[in-house]
Design an enzyme around this catalytic site. Structure first.
Site, PDB file in Angstrom:
ATOM      1  N   GLY A 125      14.595  11.120  -6.340  1.00 25.77           N
ATOM      2  CA  GLY A 125      13.413  10.706  -7.096  1.00 25.77           C
ATOM      3  C   GLY A 125      13.755  10.242  -8.499  1.00 25.77           C
ATOM      4  N   GLN A 280      24.350 -29.690  14.840  1.00 26.48           N
ATOM      5  CA  GLN A 280      25.195 -29.295  13.699  1.00 26.48           C
ATOM      6  C   GLN A 280      24.426 -28.525  12.614  1.00 26.48           C
ATOM      7  OE1 GLN A 280      27.399 -32.692  12.302  1.00 26.48           O
ATOM      8  NE2 GLN A 280      28.919 -32.492  13.930  1.00 26.48           N
ATOM      9  N   GLU A 364      17.676   0.019  -5.520  1.00 28.50           N
ATOM     10  CA  GLU A 364      19.032   0.389  -5.981  1.00 28.50           C
ATOM     11  C   GLU A 364      19.643  -0.727  -6.850  1.00 28.50           C
ATOM     12  OE1 GLU A 364      21.354   3.039  -4.135  1.00 28.50           O
ATOM     13  OE2 GLU A 364      19.973   3.561  -2.525  1.00 28.50           O
ATOM     14  N   GLY A 365      18.843  -1.211  -7.774  1.00 29.14           N
ATOM     15  CA  GLY A 365      19.251  -2.302  -8.652  1.00 29.14           C
ATOM     16  C   GLY A 365      18.821  -3.617  -8.036  1.00 29.14           C
TER      17      GLY A 365
HETATM   18  C1  FAD Z   1      11.288   0.389   0.237  1.00 32.02           C
HETATM   19  C2  FAD Z   1      11.700   0.964  -1.069  1.00 32.02           C
HETATM   20  C3  FAD Z   1      12.317   2.207  -1.122  1.00 32.02           C
HETATM   21  C4  FAD Z   1      12.673   2.767  -2.352  1.00 32.02           C
HETATM   22  N1  FAD Z   1      13.240   4.030  -2.377  1.00 32.02           N
HETATM   23  C5  FAD Z   1      13.492   4.628  -3.571  1.00 32.02           C
HETATM   24  C6  FAD Z   1      13.968   5.972  -3.624  1.00 32.02           C
HETATM   25  O1  FAD Z   1      14.230   6.601  -2.590  1.00 32.02           O
HETATM   26  N2  FAD Z   1      14.137   6.555  -4.845  1.00 32.02           N
HETATM   27  C7  FAD Z   1      13.876   5.901  -6.005  1.00 32.02           C
HETATM   28  O2  FAD Z   1      14.038   6.488  -7.069  1.00 32.02           O
HETATM   29  N3  FAD Z   1      13.409   4.607  -5.987  1.00 32.02           N
HETATM   30  C8  FAD Z   1      13.208   3.968  -4.803  1.00 32.02           C
HETATM   31  N4  FAD Z   1      12.730   2.668  -4.771  1.00 32.02           N
HETATM   32  C9  FAD Z   1      12.387   2.019  -6.031  1.00 32.02           C
HETATM   33  C10 FAD Z   1      13.370   0.919  -6.441  1.00 32.02           C
HETATM   34  O3  FAD Z   1      14.612   1.467  -6.765  1.00 32.02           O
HETATM   35  C11 FAD Z   1      12.728   0.126  -7.591  1.00 32.02           C
HETATM   36  O4  FAD Z   1      11.657  -0.590  -7.030  1.00 32.02           O
HETATM   37  C12 FAD Z   1      13.715  -0.823  -8.272  1.00 32.02           C
HETATM   38  O5  FAD Z   1      14.619  -0.102  -9.068  1.00 32.02           O
HETATM   39  C13 FAD Z   1      13.038  -1.878  -9.141  1.00 32.02           C
HETATM   40  O6  FAD Z   1      12.122  -1.311 -10.012  1.00 32.02           O
HETATM   41  P1  FAD Z   1      10.622  -1.887 -10.108  1.00 32.02           P
HETATM   42  O7  FAD Z   1      10.105  -2.014  -8.725  1.00 32.02           O
HETATM   43  O8  FAD Z   1       9.888  -1.012 -11.041  1.00 32.02           O
HETATM   44  O9  FAD Z   1      10.781  -3.329 -10.714  1.00 32.02           O
HETATM   45  P2  FAD Z   1      10.899  -3.689 -12.278  1.00 32.02           P
HETATM   46  O10 FAD Z   1      11.992  -2.925 -12.898  1.00 32.02           O
HETATM   47  O11 FAD Z   1       9.549  -3.590 -12.901  1.00 32.02           O
HETATM   48  O12 FAD Z   1      11.303  -5.217 -12.194  1.00 32.02           O
HETATM   49  C14 FAD Z   1      10.370  -6.282 -11.959  1.00 32.02           C
HETATM   50  C15 FAD Z   1      11.122  -7.609 -11.964  1.00 32.02           C
HETATM   51  O13 FAD Z   1      11.718  -7.821 -13.264  1.00 32.02           O
HETATM   52  C16 FAD Z   1      13.121  -8.026 -13.122  1.00 32.02           C
HETATM   53  N5  FAD Z   1      13.820  -7.383 -14.246  1.00 32.02           N
HETATM   54  C17 FAD Z   1      13.611  -6.143 -14.760  1.00 32.02           C
HETATM   55  N6  FAD Z   1      14.444  -5.907 -15.772  1.00 32.02           N
HETATM   56  C18 FAD Z   1      15.241  -6.994 -15.898  1.00 32.02           C
HETATM   57  C19 FAD Z   1      16.335  -7.364 -16.740  1.00 32.02           C
HETATM   58  N7  FAD Z   1      16.816  -6.526 -17.670  1.00 32.02           N
HETATM   59  N8  FAD Z   1      16.888  -8.583 -16.582  1.00 32.02           N
HETATM   60  C20 FAD Z   1      16.447  -9.439 -15.619  1.00 32.02           C
HETATM   61  N9  FAD Z   1      15.424  -9.160 -14.790  1.00 32.02           N
HETATM   62  C21 FAD Z   1      14.835  -7.943 -14.916  1.00 32.02           C
HETATM   63  C22 FAD Z   1      13.484  -7.325 -11.809  1.00 32.02           C
HETATM   64  O14 FAD Z   1      14.698  -7.841 -11.278  1.00 32.02           O
HETATM   65  C23 FAD Z   1      12.274  -7.663 -10.955  1.00 32.02           C
HETATM   66  O15 FAD Z   1      12.396  -8.949 -10.447  1.00 32.02           O
HETATM   67  C24 FAD Z   1      12.404   2.061  -3.541  1.00 32.02           C
HETATM   68  C25 FAD Z   1      11.826   0.786  -3.487  1.00 32.02           C
HETATM   69  C26 FAD Z   1      11.473   0.239  -2.272  1.00 32.02           C
HETATM   70  C27 FAD Z   1      10.854  -1.130  -2.245  1.00 32.02           C
END
Ligand code: FAD
Length: 405
Positions: A125, A280, A364-365
């Site tokens: 989490g 192709q 995961e990033g």
């Molecule tokens: C199916 C699923 C399972 C998951 N499981 C887990 C879990 O088990 N545990 C857990 O902790 N999390 C989990 N996650 C969460 C996941 O790790 C996050 O969704 C992810 O880290 C991205 O965060 P966010 O969704 O808040 O996007 P944000 O961070 O809000 O990003 C939004 C957009 O902005 C871009 N962005 C943000 N910052 C930058 C930057 N510095 N430079 C360029 N672009 C940027 C991002 O690339 C993205 O396109 C899960 C997500 C999904 C979809």
């Protein structure tokens, strides 16, 4: 020394997981996906095969295989569906391997052993409604209350939220210290004030369980602090080195499945008097899948070799995760294209591959975070410092003395 061969043991492992997937997942996955049903019995059957702790030393309840064996398991599982690979990613990659790396002996005995045996399920989490890529924006807090902490807040998008018994949870113990004020805790579902709620209506991984976990004044014993206070950010990032490795390996499974389905369809479908595989431009899509699979595997197994040697691999794992997930999404997209209109319906599995392939490009990033990381490494703006705790090198013979230190 470079060696591109799998051992006999690894080949046997691949065969075992493949036949398990063909037998226990393939016949049912379409229905589970449609019903948004996570089939928990798959986890116990994986445990029976020793696959819930495949790369955890035997002394901690695991199968004692090397880190590339974990990649093989993930690759083959995701060939069946992303949901079950995701489960192994969070259980083994993000949770168990983190306890192996950072836990004290008591924590390993209490939590790692039952997780490795698959008697208990672990999850991770980190993400919050307002803190995804920007981990330090998290709001969950753990307040010192003598012999325990009081945990308040919530996490979202947590895989296995309704299924896991134990969660690695990250929370601020001192917000003023920013990244250095985050700590890591092992939290049990059974504790008062813990609740979870699944998210429905996901684009993909619909056969997986993902959602919120909430903490309302949860009492966390001091013994459940993982590492030291303030080490949580570092622990989370090192956990991601292992989680990302499993995601990258799984992406190879999506490419494999996309390729398999496409090759079959290429031979079955004819247009203009010949099999579509003879055109192709269709061959171009097949060639890209083949190249993507081989390139991704090389990146994944290189990262695995570094883990086996006990070396830091953040840069190499990030590259593998970024590239393999992009290739997997492209492969699934091309597989739908090759199937024409039939690819647009769930009569064929490729539409599921495409929907599933999107999440690994985000979790995961995100693709963007890994792109930035790679640029920063190349430019010299980022460099990895040695960690105080490393994963034990494989073979594990010396692990007990090392870990007991
Ligand atoms: C199916 C699923 C399972 C998951 N499981 C887990 C879990 O088990 N545990 C857990 O902790 N999390 C989990 N996650 C969460 C996941 O790790 C996050 O969704 C992810 O880290 C991205 O965060 P966010 O969704 O808040 O996007 P944000 O961070 O809000 O990003 C939004 C957009 O902005 C871009 N962005 C943000 N910052 C930058 C930057 N510095 N430079 C360029 N672009 C940027 C991002 O690339 C993205 O396109 C899960 C997500 C999904 C979809």
């Amino acid at each position: 020394m470079m060696n591109f061969d799998f051992t006999d043991e690894q080949e046997l492992l691949r065969k075992t997981v493949r036949s398990f997937v063909d037998r226990e997942i393939m016949p049912y996955i379409k229905e589970w996906d449609e019903k948004q049903h996570f089939e928990t019995s798959i986890l116990s059957r994986l445990a029976d095969l020793g696959l819930m702790g495949v790369c955890i030393p035997e002394q901690y309840g695991g199968s004692g295989m090397d880190y590339n064996s974990l990649a093989i398991v993930c690759e083959e599982l995701e060939r069946g569906d992303t949901a079950f690979r995701t489960a192994v990613s969070v259980h083994t990659g993000l949770n168990s391997m983190t306890i192996l790396q950072w836990g004290n002996e008591e924590q390993k005995q209490k939590y790692l052993i039952p997780q490795s045996k698959g008697e208990k399920v672990g999850a991770f989490g980190l993400t919050e409604p307002n803190a995804g890529s920007d981990v330090a924006a998290m709001q969950t807090t753990a307040t010192d209350a003598g012999d325990h902490y009081i945990l308040n807040g919530s996490k979202t998008w947590i895989s296995l939220c309704d299924v896991a018994d134990y969660f690695l949870v990250f929370a601020y113990t001192d917000k003023s210290k920013k990244h250095h004020g985050i700590s890591a805790f092992i939290v049990e579902r059974s504790w008062e004030g813990f609740s979870s709620k699944a998210i429905k209506g996901k684009l993909g991984i619909r056969a997986g369980n993902t959602g919120e976990i909430l903490f309302d004044n949860v009492k966390v014993p001091k013994q459940n602090l993982l590492g030291s206070e303030g080490e949580g950010f570092k622990i989370a990032m090192s956990a991601l080195d292992n989680g990302r490795f499993t995601v990258a390996a799984g992406a190879c499974g999506t490419i494999m499945a996309s390729l398999e389905a496409s090759l079959k369809y290429c031979h079955e479908r004819s247009t203009f008097g010949k099999e579509i595989g003879r055109h192709q431009l269709v061959q171009q899509m097949i060639a890209k899948m083949e190249a993507g699979l081989i390139q991704s595997r090389l990146l994944v197994y290189r990262a695995g070799c570094l883990k086996n040697q006990g070396k830091r691999n953040t840069r190499e794992t990030s590259l593998a995760k970024w590239q393999a997930c992009d290739y997997a999404f492209e492969a699934a997209n091309d597989a739908v294209q090759i199937h024409g209109a039939y690819g647009f319906s769930n009569e064929y599995p490729v539409e599921r591959y495409l929907r599933n392939a999107k999440a690994p490009v985000i979790y995961e990033g995100t693709r963007e975070i890994h792109t930035v990381m790679q640029a920063e490494y190349a430019l010299g703006y980022r460099a990895d410092k040695p960690l105080s705790n490393m994963l034990p090198a494989w073979p594990f013979e010396s692990v007990s003395e090392e870990i007991m230190k």
